[in-house]
Design a protein around this motif. Structure first.
Motif, PDB file in Angstrom:
ATOM      1  N   VAL A  74       0.859  -1.186   0.000  1.00  0.00           N
ATOM      2  CA  VAL A  74       0.000   0.000   0.000  1.00  0.00           C
ATOM      3  C   VAL A  74       0.892   1.230   0.000  1.00  0.00           C
ATOM      4  N   PHE A  75       0.269   2.420  -0.085  1.00  0.00           N
ATOM      5  CA  PHE A  75       1.072   3.645  -0.097  1.00  0.00           C
ATOM      6  C   PHE A  75       0.385   4.722   0.732  1.00  0.00           C
ATOM      7  N   LYS A  94      -0.325  14.841  -4.044  1.00  0.00           N
ATOM      8  CA  LYS A  94       0.147  14.980  -2.663  1.00  0.00           C
ATOM      9  C   LYS A  94       1.585  14.502  -2.480  1.00  0.00           C
ATOM     10  N   PHE A  95       2.177  13.900  -3.505  1.00  0.00           N
ATOM     11  CA  PHE A  95       3.499  13.295  -3.334  1.00  0.00           C
ATOM     12  C   PHE A  95       4.567  14.299  -2.904  1.00  0.00           C
ATOM     13  N   PRO A  96       4.680  15.481  -3.544  1.00  0.00           N
ATOM     14  CA  PRO A  96       5.682  16.445  -3.060  1.00  0.00           C
ATOM     15  C   PRO A  96       5.464  16.837  -1.601  1.00  0.00           C
ATOM     16  N   ASP A  97       4.199  16.962  -1.186  1.00  0.00           N
ATOM     17  CA  ASP A  97       3.911  17.327   0.201  1.00  0.00           C
ATOM     18  C   ASP A  97       4.345  16.215   1.154  1.00  0.00           C
ATOM     19  N   LEU A  98       4.096  14.971   0.758  1.00  0.00           N
ATOM     20  CA  LEU A  98       4.508  13.830   1.574  1.00  0.00           C
ATOM     21  C   LEU A  98       6.019  13.811   1.765  1.00  0.00           C
ATOM     22  N   ASP A 119       2.299  15.706  11.392  1.00  0.00           N
ATOM     23  CA  ASP A 119       1.277  16.685  11.010  1.00  0.00           C
ATOM     24  C   ASP A 119       0.626  16.278   9.695  1.00  0.00           C
ATOM     25  N   PHE A 120       1.452  15.835   8.751  1.00  0.00           N
ATOM     26  CA  PHE A 120       0.920  15.400   7.453  1.00  0.00           C
ATOM     27  C   PHE A 120       0.013  14.184   7.630  1.00  0.00           C
ATOM     28  N   ILE A 121       0.461  13.214   8.429  1.00  0.00           N
ATOM     29  CA  ILE A 121      -0.321  11.994   8.638  1.00  0.00           C
ATOM     30  C   ILE A 121      -1.665  12.316   9.290  1.00  0.00           C
ATOM     31  N   SER A 122      -1.648  13.227  10.250  1.00  0.00           N
ATOM     32  CA  SER A 122      -2.887  13.561  10.954  1.00  0.00           C
ATOM     33  C   SER A 122      -3.911  14.212  10.037  1.00  0.00           C
ATOM     34  N   LEU A 123      -3.435  14.828   8.957  1.00  0.00           N
ATOM     35  CA  LEU A 123      -4.329  15.506   8.019  1.00  0.00           C
ATOM     36  C   LEU A 123      -4.623  14.662   6.779  1.00  0.00           C
ATOM     37  N   SER A 124      -4.074  13.449   6.740  1.00  0.00           N
ATOM     38  CA  SER A 124      -4.284  12.557   5.593  1.00  0.00           C
ATOM     39  C   SER A 124      -4.702  11.184   6.103  1.00  0.00           C
ATOM     40  N   PRO A 125      -5.985  10.994   6.358  1.00  0.00           N
ATOM     41  CA  PRO A 125      -6.451   9.727   6.944  1.00  0.00           C
ATOM     42  C   PRO A 125      -6.075   8.495   6.127  1.00  0.00           C
ATOM     43  N   GLU A 126      -5.955   8.641   4.785  1.00  0.00           N
ATOM     44  CA  GLU A 126      -5.633   7.470   3.967  1.00  0.00           C
ATOM     45  C   GLU A 126      -4.218   6.957   4.214  1.00  0.00           C
ATOM     46  N   SER A 127      -3.391   7.757   4.928  1.00  0.00           N
ATOM     47  CA  SER A 127      -2.004   7.363   5.188  1.00  0.00           C
ATOM     48  C   SER A 127      -1.871   6.362   6.329  1.00  0.00           C
ATOM     49  N   HIS A 158      -3.025   3.403   6.994  1.00  0.00           N
ATOM     50  CA  HIS A 158      -2.749   2.007   6.660  1.00  0.00           C
ATOM     51  C   HIS A 158      -1.252   1.804   6.419  1.00  0.00           C
ATOM     52  N   MET A 159      -0.652   2.725   5.683  1.00  0.00           N
ATOM     53  CA  MET A 159       0.786   2.648   5.411  1.00  0.00           C
ATOM     54  C   MET A 159       1.595   2.795   6.694  1.00  0.00           C
ATOM     55  N   VAL A 160       1.156   3.667   7.590  1.00  0.00           N
ATOM     56  CA  VAL A 160       1.868   3.859   8.855  1.00  0.00           C
ATOM     57  C   VAL A 160       1.902   2.557   9.652  1.00  0.00           C
ATOM     58  N   MET A 161       0.815   1.816   9.631  1.00  0.00           N
ATOM     59  CA  MET A 161       0.790   0.536  10.344  1.00  0.00           C
ATOM     60  C   MET A 161       1.808  -0.446   9.761  1.00  0.00           C
ATOM     61  N   TRP A 162       1.953  -0.439   8.441  1.00  0.00           N
ATOM     62  CA  TRP A 162       2.961  -1.286   7.805  1.00  0.00           C
ATOM     63  C   TRP A 162       4.368  -0.837   8.211  1.00  0.00           C
ATOM     64  N   ILE A 163       4.578   0.486   8.288  1.00  0.00           N
ATOM     65  CA  ILE A 163       5.905   1.001   8.641  1.00  0.00           C
ATOM     66  C   ILE A 163       6.303   0.567  10.047  1.00  0.00           C
ATOM     67  N   MET A 164       5.331   0.449  10.933  1.00  0.00           N
ATOM     68  CA  MET A 164       5.629   0.052  12.306  1.00  0.00           C
ATOM     69  C   MET A 164       5.846  -1.456  12.450  1.00  0.00           C
ATOM     70  N   SER A 165       5.747  -2.176  11.349  1.00  0.00           N
ATOM     71  CA  SER A 165       5.980  -3.620  11.387  1.00  0.00           C
ATOM     72  C   SER A 165       7.442  -3.924  11.055  1.00  0.00           C
ATOM     73  N   ASP A 166       7.780  -5.215  11.043  1.00  0.00           N
ATOM     74  CA  ASP A 166       9.149  -5.617  10.711  1.00  0.00           C
ATOM     75  C   ASP A 166       9.479  -5.426   9.239  1.00  0.00           C
ATOM     76  N   ARG A 167       8.490  -5.104   8.427  1.00  0.00           N
ATOM     77  CA  ARG A 167       8.724  -4.951   6.989  1.00  0.00           C
ATOM     78  C   ARG A 167       9.732  -3.838   6.695  1.00  0.00           C
ATOM     79  N   THR A 168       9.805  -2.827   7.554  1.00  0.00           N
ATOM     80  CA  THR A 168      10.699  -1.691   7.299  1.00  0.00           C
ATOM     81  C   THR A 168      12.064  -1.836   7.970  1.00  0.00           C
ATOM     82  N   ILE A 169      12.300  -2.961   8.630  1.00  0.00           N
ATOM     83  CA  ILE A 169      13.636  -3.235   9.189  1.00  0.00           C
ATOM     84  C   ILE A 169      14.052  -4.650   8.785  1.00  0.00           C
ATOM     85  N   PRO A 170      14.183  -4.905   7.480  1.00  0.00           N
ATOM     86  CA  PRO A 170      14.531  -6.255   7.018  1.00  0.00           C
ATOM     87  C   PRO A 170      15.916  -6.671   7.507  1.00  0.00           C
ATOM     88  N   ARG A 171      16.081  -7.952   7.741  1.00  0.00           N
ATOM     89  CA  ARG A 171      17.350  -8.466   8.251  1.00  0.00           C
ATOM     90  C   ARG A 171      18.450  -8.378   7.197  1.00  0.00           C
TER      91      ARG A 171
END
Length: 217
Positions: free
Chosen positions: A151-152, A159-163, A187-195, A197-210
């Motif tokens: 997901v993204f 919105k990509f430049p703002d992100l 601040d950006f995340i709080s104003l972009s509810p669609e983000s 789902h991606m934040v939940m993925w970022i907090m997983s092990d997917r963003t710290i691969p071995r």
């Protein structure tokens, strides 16, 4: 002054260096001999520079591109050479040459990267990972680019430049690098509810691969 040039003066007293017949001739990138590399073409003796002076435009263009800036995102990366080998023909569903003949090998190049950090940032930061593959097929180069998360952050590309501006380090101190531990991002995340789902993925092990081998493509 080099023996390859003779020095003349123009109507305004400006110096003109002209190549001698037996000397090396300066040319443009297209091979056109350059008559004068010291004075741009102007309208009259004191007039404005003319855009039709193609040598002046080319010289400034090369000057502006002498140093290639790093990528805005995915600046930190590693590459690996290899090949793609077809194990089952897909001729019944595609005409792409790479998927026609079983056992045929196609040269490939893969690039793994982080996203937010600069080219000198850490490899172990909690960050989305880029995964890009270039296949050197007989029909031309085929580029496949993506991230290691399905997901993204945003649903609209405007919105990509703002992100990215929100995710990058604080502009007044360049910190923190390669991660979004500052208020701009949240601040950006709080104003972009669609983000979220991606934040939940970022907090997983997917963003710290071995390792690269353990990174999803």
């Amino acid at each position: 002054m080099s023996d390859s040039f003779q020095e003349n003066q123009g109507k305004g007293g400006e110096t003109h260096q002209v190549a001698q017949e037996d000397g090396a001739v300066l040319t443009t990138s297209q091979g056109v001999p350059v008559a004068d590399d010291q004075n741009s073409l102007k309208q009259g003796a004191r007039g404005p520079t003319l855009l039709e002076d193609f040598h002046f435009r080319e010289k400034i263009f090369h000057f502006d591109h002498e140093r290639i800036p790093e990528r805005v995102v995915h600046a930190r990366g590693y590459g690996a050479h290899g090949y793609f080998e077809l194990t089952e023909s897909l001729a019944d569903i595609t005409r792409a040459d790479i998927f026609q003949r079983v056992g045929e090998k196609t040269e490939a190049f893969a690039r793994f990267s982080t996203v937010a950090g600069s080219k000198g940032s850490s490899d172990v930061a909690r960050d989305v990972r880029g995964f890009a593959v270039k296949l050197y097929t007989k029909e031309g180069n085929w580029d496949l680019v993506g991230n290691n998360i399905p997901v993204f952050f945003i649903q609209d590309a405007i919105k990509f430049p703002d992100l990215i501006h929100a995710a990058k380090p604080e502009p007044d101190r360049g910190f923190p690098q390669a991660q979004t531990a500052h208020d701009n991002f949240w601040d950006f995340i709080s104003l972009s509810p669609e983000s979220m789902h991606m934040v939940m993925w970022i907090m997983s092990d997917r963003t710290i691969p071995r390792s690269f081998r353990m990174m999803e493509g």
